[in-house]
Design an enzyme around this catalytic site. Sequence first.
Site, PDB file in Angstrom:
ATOM      1  N   TRP A 317       0.665  -1.245   0.104  1.00  0.00           N
ATOM      2  CA  TRP A 317       0.047  -0.034  -0.040  1.00  0.00           C
ATOM      3  C   TRP A 317       0.809   1.249   0.049  1.00  0.00           C
ATOM      4  O   TRP A 317       0.633   2.138  -0.733  1.00  0.00           O
ATOM      5  CB  TRP A 317      -0.882  -0.081   1.226  1.00  0.00           C
ATOM      6  CG  TRP A 317      -1.750   1.387   1.415  1.00  0.00           C
ATOM      7  CD1 TRP A 317      -2.955   1.556   0.757  1.00  0.00           C
ATOM      8  CD2 TRP A 317      -1.575   2.409   1.813  1.00  0.00           C
ATOM      9  NE1 TRP A 317      -3.642   2.869   1.055  1.00  0.00           N
ATOM     10  CE2 TRP A 317      -2.540   3.073   1.806  1.00  0.00           C
ATOM     11  CE3 TRP A 317      -0.549   3.011   2.536  1.00  0.00           C
ATOM     12  CZ2 TRP A 317      -2.696   4.728   2.259  1.00  0.00           C
ATOM     13  CZ3 TRP A 317      -0.455   4.326   3.100  1.00  0.00           C
ATOM     14  CH2 TRP A 317      -1.585   5.151   2.863  1.00  0.00           C
ATOM     15  N   HIS A 318       2.115   1.153   0.771  1.00  0.00           N
ATOM     16  CA  HIS A 318       2.886   2.267   0.743  1.00  0.00           C
ATOM     17  C   HIS A 318       3.773   2.687  -0.416  1.00  0.00           C
ATOM     18  O   HIS A 318       3.923   3.769  -0.599  1.00  0.00           O
ATOM     19  CB  HIS A 318       3.911   2.379   1.876  1.00  0.00           C
ATOM     20  CG  HIS A 318       3.254   2.671   3.254  1.00  0.00           C
ATOM     21  ND1 HIS A 318       2.487   1.691   3.880  1.00  0.00           N
ATOM     22  CD2 HIS A 318       3.381   3.530   3.907  1.00  0.00           C
ATOM     23  CE1 HIS A 318       2.120   2.408   5.227  1.00  0.00           C
ATOM     24  NE2 HIS A 318       2.557   3.660   5.349  1.00  0.00           N
ATOM     25  N   GLY A 319       3.854   1.956  -1.355  1.00  0.00           N
ATOM     26  CA  GLY A 319       4.433   2.135  -2.612  1.00  0.00           C
ATOM     27  C   GLY A 319       4.615   1.202  -3.553  1.00  0.00           C
ATOM     28  O   GLY A 319       4.720   0.005  -3.066  1.00  0.00           O
TER      29      GLY A 319
END
Lengths: 467, 373
Positions: A317-319
Site C-alpha cells: 500500500w505504501h508504494g
Amino acid sequence: MVFSSIGFIYLFLAAVLLAHYLLPKKFRNAVLLVFSLTFYYVGEQNLVVLMILSTLTDYFCSLGIDRFRDKKRLTKLFLIISLVVNLSLLGYFKYADLFISSFGHLTGIEVKLLQVALPIGISFYTFQTMSYTIDVYRGRFPAERNIIDFAAFVTLFPQLVAGPIVRYSDISNELKSRKITLEKFTTGVCRFCIGLGKKVIIANTLASAVKVYDTSSSHTVVLAWLCALSLPLQIYFDFSGYSDMAIGLGAMLGFSFPENFNYPFISKSATEFWRRWHITLGTWFRDCVYFPMGGNRCSIKRHIFNLLVVWLLTGIWHGAAYNYIIWGLYYGVIIIAEKYVYGKWLEKSRIISRIYFAAVTVFGFVIFHSENLALIPKMLGEMVGAGGVALMDTVSSFAVSNYIFTVILSILLSTPVISVIEKKLTRFAVMENTVVIFRYIICLVLFVISTGYLVDGSYNPFMYFRF
Amino acid sequence: MKIKKTASIIFIALFLITVFGLGAFVVLRTPGTVSESERRELAAKPQMTMKSVADGTFFTSFEDYLLDQFAWRDTFRRIKAVFQFGVLRQKENNGISVSHGQAFEIKSEMEEKPVNVYIKRINALADTYFSDGGYNLYSTVIPDKSMYLSEGAGIPYVDYGPIAERIKTETSAKFIDIYDLLDGNSYYATDSHWKQTEIVDVADRILTEMGANKIDGIRKNDALAPFYGVYYGHSALPLPSDEIVTLTYDTLDAVKVLRANKKTGVLEDARLYYDEYITADDAYDVFLGGACTVIVIENTCNPDGKTLYLFSDSFGRSLAPLLVSDYGRVVVFDIRYIKTSRALETVPPEQGSDILFAYSISAIEVSDNLQVK
C-alpha cells in the site's frame, strides 16, 4: 494543491470558510463537493475523473446492495464490482510498472513500462470508498441515497489526499447535520496551526538534513547517523503534520475526524508502534483484511499467515517498490516475533525495550527510505563505519551543527511532554486560563512563522502524497 | 469560563483577520515587478487560458505569483530567517551563513569543469590575441570571502589552493597569488565583493609583479551609506548595513574615464565613481558606473605610459583605479558581455602591453560566459 501553500491557506481556505458559513446550511455539502473537486483538480487536473469514477461506482454498488439485500448473489456481485473497479484503478495507476518490471526481471523479457502518473491520494480514496461498500454489504449502515452527500464524503478535501482514512461511519451523522461550536472551531484552528508548523518548520528542515546525505558525494559515519535519525522524525512530522491539518480543517467545517497518530515514538515495541502510527490505516486493514481472514482466533500457523498477509499488503500500500514490500514484511516478521518469541521478555525491561524499539525503527526507516535496495546495506554499513568510511568530515560536522538542534527538538516534540506539562499546569485552577491563552499565542506565532517559511520557500509536497 | 471564551473569540478573530486580510491583500494589490532585497524580477500574474488550466501550468504559476507578491514578503522572510538562526540554531538560511557579522555564501565544493573551461579560455585568449607582439601576461584569482570565513566557523568550503595551482601551472600567464593579502574583513559584510579600501596591498603586489611602481598618497573619499549587499537580501537577516568608501590619489584626480555605450559600443565620457548609485539596485555600481563591456581609464599624468588590459568581472571595477598610476591607461574588458574580438576592435591592443586576467571564484564558476571569439 497542498495545505502548506500560500494559495491554499490565504485563498482557498478563506473562500471555503466564506462559502460554507455564508450559504444556507442545506448547501453546505454541495459547497464542500465543489471546493473539494476544485482542490483535487488544481493538483491533478484530468485525473479527477478517476476519483469521480470511484465515487460513482461505490455509490451505485452500495445502492444495489441495499436494493437487493435479499439476493445474496446479486449483493456479492455489486461488492465484487466495487472491489474490482477500485483495485483495478489502484493496480493500474500504482502497481502496473512494478508488475511489468518484476516480470521483466524474472523472465528476462524486456517489456516497456507504462509510466503512468500516480494520481495523488488514490490509495486513500479507493480504500475509503471500498470500505464504505464493504460496510454497506455487511449491513453496518444503509447505503447513502443522496449522491451529493456521498460524493462530499469521498472527496472531502481535508482528508482526500493523505488521510486520515475517514470511514463513512465516522462522519455519517455530521454529513447530515453538523453542529459547529466556538470550541470546535477554535480546536480546529489550533490543530491546523500546529500541523502546519510541524510540516513546514520541522519536517522540511529535517528533509534538508536527509538531503545532505542523499546528495553528498562523501558519506561518513556521522552523516549516515544524522540521516538515519532524521528520517523517521521527518516522516512522522510530515505525515502527522498533515493529519493534524486535516483534522483541524475538518473541525473548522464541523467534522470530527479520527486521530491518526498517538506519539508513536514513545512505543516500546513494533506492535505498540503500529497501534500509534497511521492508526486509521491499521484499523482499515484490521477490519477489512485481518478480521475477515480470521484474525488471531485460529491456529498459530494461520495467525502467522494472516499477519504476514496484512503486513505484506501494508507494505505494498505504501508504494510500488520492493523496499516498501520488504518494509512491510520486516514489520510483519518483527510483530510475529514479538508475539510468539520475545515479546514477554521485552516487557520486563523498559530500557532494553526502548533500545530495541529505537534500533527496529531506525532500521525500518532506512528500508523505507531506500527505493534502491542496494542502498540499504550501504547505509547500514556506513552507520557502523564498514569499508573504511570516515567518522566525520567538514560536510558532516557542519550538517550536524546545522541540524542537531532541530533533531533534538523534534525528538522532544514527538513525545507527549508538552501535553503532560499542560495537564499538570491546568490542575491548578489559577493556571488554567493562562495555559489556554498561551496555547493560542503559540498557535498564532507558529502560523506566522510557517507563513514566513512558505513565503521564503518553494513547492513542498507531502511525503504521503505518493502513497 | 468567560476568560476562555473571550480568548477563543480573540484567537479566532486574529486568525481569520490574518487569513482574509492577507488573502485580500494579495488579490487586490497592484503587483510589484522587482524584489530589491533579492535583486530579481518578481513573478507576474499568469494568464488564465483553457490550455494552462487544463494542463495545470496556470496553478503552478499562480502559486509562484502568490509567493512573490505576498504582503510584507520581506518581513515574513526575515521572521523565518531569524527563527531559523535564533531558535533552530541553524548556521545558514538559503545557503547564506554569517560568521563574525560577515554574511557569505556556503560553497562546499566546486566542480572541475568550470576550472577546466576557465583555463582553456584564458589560454585561448592568450593564443588568439596576445601570442605575438611582446605582450606580458599575468593572472590572478580573487578568492571568495567564504574561503576565509568558513574554516573558522566549521563550514565546508572550496579550497583555493588547488584552483590557484592549476591556473598557475596550466596557463601561460604569470600567476600573482593574492590569497594571503586578504581576510574576511576585506569584503563587505553584506556583499560578496571586496572593499576597495582593503585591497591596496593587493594592487601593490600586482603592480610590483608587473614591474610597475606602487601607488602612494592614497586618500579616502566620503563614505557612502547605507549599502545593503547581495547577501543582505538572500539571508533575509536584519544585518547592519555596510558603507562604501572609495579611494583616490593624485593621479586619479586627473584621469579621464570612458565607458562603451551599451547600444552603440562607442566610448563616452564617464567617471571613476558614481556616488549616486549608492541607492541603485546594485550599489557596487558606484565603481566605474557598473557593468560595462569596455571601460578606459586614461592617465593624463602619464599619457605615454604602457597600457594595461584588465580582463575582469565586477571585482575588477574597484581594482582598476588602483592600478592606473604607472600606466598610460588601463582598459577594463568584461568579456562576459561582449566578444573579445569586438572589445579589441573598440580598443585595439598595443604591442608590449601588460595583460592581466583577474577573475573571482564566482566568475570562474560560470566561466562558460567568457566570450573568447
